[in-house]
Design an enzyme around this catalytic site. Structure first.
Site, PDB file in Angstrom:
ATOM      1  N   GLY A 230       0.848  -1.185   0.000  1.00  0.00           N
ATOM      2  CA  GLY A 230       0.000   0.000   0.000  1.00  0.00           C
ATOM      3  C   GLY A 230       0.881   1.231   0.000  1.00  0.00           C
ATOM      4  O   GLY A 230       2.006   1.194   0.499  1.00  0.00           O
TER       5      GLY A 230
ATOM      6  N   GLN B  25       3.414   9.945   0.550  1.00  0.00           N
ATOM      7  CA  GLN B  25       4.660   9.178   0.643  1.00  0.00           C
ATOM      8  C   GLN B  25       5.527   9.295  -0.597  1.00  0.00           C
ATOM      9  O   GLN B  25       6.663   8.812  -0.609  1.00  0.00           O
ATOM     10  CB  GLN B  25       4.355   7.699   0.890  1.00  0.00           C
ATOM     11  CG  GLN B  25       3.744   7.438   2.254  1.00  0.00           C
ATOM     12  CD  GLN B  25       3.521   5.955   2.459  1.00  0.00           C
ATOM     13  OE1 GLN B  25       2.521   5.430   2.018  1.00  0.00           O
ATOM     14  NE2 GLN B  25       4.467   5.290   3.103  1.00  0.00           N
TER      15      GLN B  25
ATOM     16  N   CYS C 199       5.740   0.467   7.512  1.00  0.00           N
ATOM     17  CA  CYS C 199       5.404   1.577   6.626  1.00  0.00           C
ATOM     18  C   CYS C 199       6.639   1.873   5.785  1.00  0.00           C
ATOM     19  O   CYS C 199       7.741   1.957   6.325  1.00  0.00           O
ATOM     20  CB  CYS C 199       5.024   2.808   7.464  1.00  0.00           C
ATOM     21  SG  CYS C 199       4.654   4.266   6.477  1.00  0.00           S
ATOM     22  N   LEU C 200       6.460   2.020   4.459  1.00  0.00           N
ATOM     23  CA  LEU C 200       7.612   2.271   3.593  1.00  0.00           C
ATOM     24  C   LEU C 200       8.349   3.553   3.975  1.00  0.00           C
ATOM     25  O   LEU C 200       9.534   3.678   3.716  1.00  0.00           O
ATOM     26  CB  LEU C 200       7.168   2.337   2.130  1.00  0.00           C
ATOM     27  CG  LEU C 200       6.738   1.012   1.485  1.00  0.00           C
ATOM     28  CD1 LEU C 200       6.286   1.261   0.048  1.00  0.00           C
ATOM     29  CD2 LEU C 200       7.847  -0.019   1.531  1.00  0.00           C
TER      30      LEU C 200
ATOM     31  N   HIS D 178      -4.409   1.974   7.224  1.00  0.00           N
ATOM     32  CA  HIS D 178      -3.090   2.596   7.366  1.00  0.00           C
ATOM     33  C   HIS D 178      -2.905   3.704   6.314  1.00  0.00           C
ATOM     34  O   HIS D 178      -2.472   4.812   6.646  1.00  0.00           O
ATOM     35  CB  HIS D 178      -2.015   1.502   7.219  1.00  0.00           C
ATOM     36  CG  HIS D 178      -0.603   1.994   7.258  1.00  0.00           C
ATOM     37  ND1 HIS D 178       0.263   1.725   8.307  1.00  0.00           N
ATOM     38  CD2 HIS D 178       0.106   2.749   6.368  1.00  0.00           C
ATOM     39  CE1 HIS D 178       1.432   2.304   8.044  1.00  0.00           C
ATOM     40  NE2 HIS D 178       1.371   2.932   6.878  1.00  0.00           N
ATOM     41  N   GLU D 179      -3.266   3.401   5.065  1.00  0.00           N
ATOM     42  CA  GLU D 179      -3.065   4.390   3.995  1.00  0.00           C
ATOM     43  C   GLU D 179      -4.039   5.564   4.117  1.00  0.00           C
ATOM     44  O   GLU D 179      -3.677   6.710   3.824  1.00  0.00           O
ATOM     45  CB  GLU D 179      -3.182   3.747   2.609  1.00  0.00           C
ATOM     46  CG  GLU D 179      -2.245   2.569   2.347  1.00  0.00           C
ATOM     47  CD  GLU D 179      -0.791   2.839   2.666  1.00  0.00           C
ATOM     48  OE1 GLU D 179      -0.371   4.012   2.625  1.00  0.00           O
ATOM     49  OE2 GLU D 179      -0.080   1.871   2.977  1.00  0.00           O
TER      50      GLU D 179
ATOM     51  N   HIS E 226      -2.644   8.073   6.379  1.00  0.00           N
ATOM     52  CA  HIS E 226      -1.645   8.928   5.708  1.00  0.00           C
ATOM     53  C   HIS E 226      -2.313  10.138   5.059  1.00  0.00           C
ATOM     54  O   HIS E 226      -1.749  11.229   5.042  1.00  0.00           O
ATOM     55  CB  HIS E 226      -0.935   8.142   4.599  1.00  0.00           C
ATOM     56  CG  HIS E 226       0.275   7.375   5.055  1.00  0.00           C
ATOM     57  ND1 HIS E 226       1.387   7.975   5.595  1.00  0.00           N
ATOM     58  CD2 HIS E 226       0.551   6.046   5.038  1.00  0.00           C
ATOM     59  CE1 HIS E 226       2.296   7.051   5.880  1.00  0.00           C
ATOM     60  NE2 HIS E 226       1.816   5.861   5.554  1.00  0.00           N
TER      61      HIS E 226
HETATM   62 CO    CO Z   1       2.629   4.034   5.702  1.00  0.00          CO
END
Ligand code: CO
Length: 178
Positions: free
Chosen positions: A51, A56, A96-97, A138-139, A142
């Site tokens: 995701g 990001q 998380c990336l 989660h996304e 963001h």
């Molecule tokens: Co994340």
């Protein structure tokens, strides 16, 4: 669309301030939006993520992408998504990336229904549970400038403090261009 239309984007890491910005609602569904989504799919795949939210990649746009075909989730782009119902509660390990190397077990809803728009502005409704629900929640956080570290317990904060500090120092170095 040609490859040259694709924006040059790269993964943004904590603590870049764009990650804390609440994204405005998307009102224009054009080729630029589609190019952004395509670039996000590529970055997500290259980083082996499941995701990714537009902040990001440094864009404050209310857009997220998700894909994990082994779980039966085809590449999906959601614009202006919101949770309209949720049920259950489950603890899962999350990463998380934008926070390489940091993982924590977090509790979130188990099943959700999300209403959103696709890249053409058409309304869509998605039922998600398990890992898919987890990724979408989660996304979506963001998109409101909320990060998974905000959900950490006191003990998780203490445990991850050194790694967060390293990310902060690396960001300061990049900002100064050294
Ligand atoms: Co994340």
């Amino acid at each position: 669309m040609t490859t040259s239309d694709k924006p040059e984007l790269s993964l943004v890491l904590y603590p870049d301030p764009v990650l804390r910005r609440k994204t405005p609602t998307v009102t224009v569904f054009d080729g630029k939006l589609r190019s952004l989504a395509e670039a996000m799919f590529e970055i997500m795949a290259a980083e082996r993520g499941i995701g990714l939210a537009a902040p990001q990649v440094g864009r404050s746009v209310r857009l997220l992408v998700a894909a994990f075909e082994e779980e039966g989730v085809p590449p999906t782009a959601l614009v202006n998504p919101k949770v309209v119902s949720s049920s259950g509660s489950v603890v899962m390990t999350e990463g998380c990336l934008s926070f390489p190397g940091i993982f924590a077990e977090l509790r979130r809803a188990e099943s959700i229904r999300v209403e959103a728009q696709d890249l053409n502005g058409e309304k869509i409704s998605i039922e998600a549970d398990g890992l898919y629900a987890r990724v979408l929640l989660h996304e979506m956080d963001h998109l409101d400038g909320r990060l998974f570290i905000d959900l950490f317990s006191h003990a998780q904060r203490i445990r991850t403090r050194p790694a967060l500090r390293e990310l902060e120092k690396a960001w300061e170095r990049r900002k100064k261009g050294v």
